[in-house]
Write an enzyme that holds these catalytic residues in place. Structure first.
Site, PDB file in Angstrom:
ATOM      1  N   GLU A   1     -21.528  17.678  44.589  1.00  0.00           N
ATOM      2  CA  GLU A   1     -22.368  17.417  43.421  1.00  0.00           C
ATOM      3  C   GLU A   1     -21.545  17.355  42.129  1.00  0.00           C
ATOM      4  O   GLU A   1     -21.709  18.197  41.244  1.00  0.00           O
ATOM      5  CB  GLU A   1     -23.394  18.549  43.269  1.00  0.00           C
ATOM      6  CG  GLU A   1     -24.312  18.725  44.440  1.00  0.00           C
ATOM      7  CD  GLU A   1     -25.143  19.994  44.336  1.00  0.00           C
ATOM      8  OE1 GLU A   1     -24.761  20.933  43.605  1.00  0.00           O
ATOM      9  OE2 GLU A   1     -26.183  20.038  44.990  1.00  0.00           O
TER      10      GLU A   1
ATOM     11  N   CYS B   1     -25.090  24.084   9.363  1.00  0.00           N
ATOM     12  CA  CYS B   1     -25.052  25.258   8.485  1.00  0.00           C
ATOM     13  C   CYS B   1     -24.593  26.516   9.204  1.00  0.00           C
ATOM     14  O   CYS B   1     -25.266  27.548   9.171  1.00  0.00           O
ATOM     15  CB  CYS B   1     -26.426  25.453   7.875  1.00  0.00           C
ATOM     16  SG  CYS B   1     -26.897  24.039   6.877  1.00  0.00           S
TER      17      CYS B   1
ATOM     18  N   TYR C   1     -22.100  16.854  29.255  1.00  0.00           N
ATOM     19  CA  TYR C   1     -22.732  17.992  28.565  1.00  0.00           C
ATOM     20  C   TYR C   1     -22.706  17.869  27.045  1.00  0.00           C
ATOM     21  O   TYR C   1     -22.799  18.872  26.341  1.00  0.00           O
ATOM     22  CB  TYR C   1     -22.106  19.320  29.032  1.00  0.00           C
ATOM     23  CG  TYR C   1     -22.175  19.506  30.541  1.00  0.00           C
ATOM     24  CD1 TYR C   1     -23.390  19.757  31.166  1.00  0.00           C
ATOM     25  CD2 TYR C   1     -21.040  19.387  31.337  1.00  0.00           C
ATOM     26  CE1 TYR C   1     -23.472  19.888  32.541  1.00  0.00           C
ATOM     27  CE2 TYR C   1     -21.114  19.523  32.730  1.00  0.00           C
ATOM     28  CZ  TYR C   1     -22.332  19.774  33.325  1.00  0.00           C
ATOM     29  OH  TYR C   1     -22.412  19.907  34.681  1.00  0.00           O
TER      30      TYR C   1
HETATM   31  N1  PLP Z   1     -24.330  21.541  41.036  1.00  0.00           N
HETATM   32  C1  PLP Z   1     -24.920  22.589  40.469  1.00  0.00           C
HETATM   33  C2  PLP Z   1     -25.879  23.381  41.276  1.00  0.00           C
HETATM   34  C3  PLP Z   1     -24.643  22.948  39.155  1.00  0.00           C
HETATM   35  O1  PLP Z   1     -25.245  23.995  38.609  1.00  0.00           O
HETATM   36  C4  PLP Z   1     -23.724  22.162  38.415  1.00  0.00           C
HETATM   37  C5  PLP Z   1     -23.398  22.489  37.019  1.00  0.00           C
HETATM   38  O2  PLP Z   1     -23.918  23.342  36.387  1.00  0.00           O
HETATM   39  C6  PLP Z   1     -23.144  21.063  39.042  1.00  0.00           C
HETATM   40  C7  PLP Z   1     -23.461  20.769  40.354  1.00  0.00           C
HETATM   41  C8  PLP Z   1     -22.172  20.175  38.320  1.00  0.00           C
HETATM   42  O3  PLP Z   1     -21.042  20.839  37.977  1.00  0.00           O
HETATM   43  P1  PLP Z   1     -19.821  20.062  37.320  1.00  0.00           P
HETATM   44  O4  PLP Z   1     -20.343  19.309  36.154  1.00  0.00           O
HETATM   45  O5  PLP Z   1     -18.883  21.109  36.947  1.00  0.00           O
HETATM   46  O6  PLP Z   1     -19.277  19.149  38.376  1.00  0.00           O
END
Ligand code: PLP
Length: 461
Positions: free
Chosen positions: A320, A390, A419
């Site tokens: 992921e 601010c 992000y």
């Molecule tokens: N999977 C889960 C369950 C997550 O909580 C996150 C990030 O918070 C990610 C995947 C993605 O992580 P990254 O952006 O570090 O690859």
């Protein structure tokens, strides 16, 4: 940085200093982009996103049954999500809103996976209605909640429309013979089981900021290794649920492969399952000095660890990635509004913590560059790049070498594709920036800038 040369790995692939000495992203001159679309603006190199998606998919071919799931929280924007949907990725959503975005972006339910440590009944219901592929169960209350929904829906006239498993095929969970042979009442009513994973916290810690470290035993996410056996038992006994496997995500912005290998080794102790979701977390370069593992190295290390742990070759593996798909594909453009010299040299721009919260949340380090002229780190003034908000903490980057910065200069901060847009706010009534896709010298707005009217659009008088 010499004119006409490629820029460092922090910038999107294909970025360069053009013949005028200006930073070019996706073939577009950043000074021109600032003029055309205003600042602050998120600029994204479309080809970079595709290249990284393809690199993950290609690396996964080494395993076979391997699925790349985009963690949409990194850049929850329709254009980005549609692009990944086109590239054949799956999508991870962690709320009803992200589910809505994923469906709207063209991900079919069967390519969506649902996360969250506090999923509401409404969110779970929406996931079932969308027919999502997998729900990743985080806690015991969620097992109860899912069962309540299933039993209620089983008695409703139409039954759940959720993703299903019929009990066979490579994705099926391993059940005991009894379970497989004797479908329970809810199964019969629903005609199917809902495939789920259990989120484990394998007590593996990588080196990263504690706020984005999630694999330790004392975590708000998932089941501890102590609680996991009971969770497995409860899901296996639950009517209408099919346990496909285990998920873990040990943290984000990890620059070493060791913790990922330890994660796999720890998970493999849990038992045999048909699906293993190993999460995201691959770190990226925010500064030229950082050398994160390549996508191929990360995927290769995970597959290597899976083989070493003896996980069956026909198991389905999921990863992921979020940040590593999008962070370096994007930069933010700002315009300098003032330069103040007291103890430090304060270069104040027209954005800040409303478009990039990461420095304030985790002390994240960013580079900053003048769009139209390179700065020599040996001679340039060391500046504090500060936002317009601010709070004294509204600092985007410290100690950045900028050659004679002046009001009107365009500043480029690379590696803001993850992000940034996701965590943007309207603090101080600042409208959120547009997202502009660039490719082969053509730029197009894929998210427009918020207007002042947008700021009052939800008012009820
Ligand atoms: N999977 C889960 C369950 C997550 O909580 C996150 C990030 O918070 C990610 C995947 C993605 O992580 P990254 O952006 O570090 O690859």
């Amino acid at each position: 940085m010499a004119i006409g040369t490629a820029l460092s790995q922090v910038f999107p692939l294909g970025s360069r200093l053009n013949e005028q000495g200006r930073i070019e992203i996706g073939g577009c001159d950043t000074v021109e982009l600032a003029r055309e679309f205003g600042t602050p603006a998120y600029i994204v190199a479309e080809d970079d996103l595709r290249a990284r998606a393809r690199a993950f998919v290609q690396a996964g071919r080494e395993w076979g049954n391997f699925q790349v799931v985009f963690a949409s929280k990194a850049f929850p924007c329709t254009a980005v999500m549609s692009l990944f949907a086109q590239e054949g990725l799956w999508c991870d959503v962690a709320s009803g809103g992200e589910l809505h975005l994923a469906l709207n972006a063209g991900f079919p339910g069967e390519r969506i996976l649902v996360h969250g440590n506090a999923k509401s009944e409404t969110e779970l219901q929406a996931a079932l209605e969308a027919g999502v592929a997998l729900i990743v169960i985080d806690n015991f209350d969620e097992i109860d909640r899912l069962q309540t929904i299933i039993s209620r829906t089983a008695h409703a006239p139409s039954g759940p429309t959720a993703h299903v498993r019929s009990g066979d095929g490579p994705h099926a969970a391993r059940h005991t013979a009894d379970e497989a042979d004797e479908p329970n009442a809810a199964d019969e009513a629903a005609g199917s089981n809902i495939e789920v994973l259990l989120r484990a916290t394998p007590d593996v810690r990588g080196e990263t900021h504690e706020k984005i470290s999630t694999g330790q035993a004392d975590s708000k996410f998932g089941f501890s290794m102590v609680d996991l056996p009971l969770a497995i038992e409860r899901v296996r006994a639950a009517k209408g649920l099919a346990l496909a496997g285990i998920h873990a995500h040990i943290g984000s912005q990890l620059l070493e492969l060791g913790p990922f290998r330890r994660e796999v080794a720890a998970l493999a102790q849990i038992g045999e399952f048909s699906t293993w979701d190993l999460g995201g977390g691959l770190g990226v370069a925010y500064s030229e000095q950082q050398r994160p593992p390549e996508i191929e190295q990360w995927v290769g290390a995970l597959i290597g660890a899976v083989r070493e742990a003896g996980i069956a070759e026909d198991a389905r593996l999921l990863v992921e990635p979020g940040r590593s798909l999008t962070a370096n594909a994007g930069v933010t453009l700002y315009t300098v509004q003032s330069v103040k010299r007291n103890v430090s040299t304060w270069v104040a721009v027209d954005g800040g913590m409303s478009d990039n919260m990461r420095p304030m949340l985790y002390g994240s380090v960013y580079e900053a560059h003048l769009a139209d002229r390179p700065s020599d780190p040996a001679t340039a003034t060391r500046c504090v790049l500060t936002g317009k908000h601010c709070e004294s903490g509204d600092v985007i980057a410290r100690d950045v070498p900028l050659e004679d910065p002046r009001p009107g200069d365009v500043i480029v901060t690379p590696a803001t594709g993850a992000y940034g847009h996701a965590m943007a706010s309207n603090y101080n009534g600042v409208p959120r920036p547009p997202v502009v896709f660039c490719k082969d010298g053509e730029a197009r707005v894929v998210v427009r800038r918020e207007s002042y009217d947008d700021l009052t659009a939800r008012d009820v008088r």
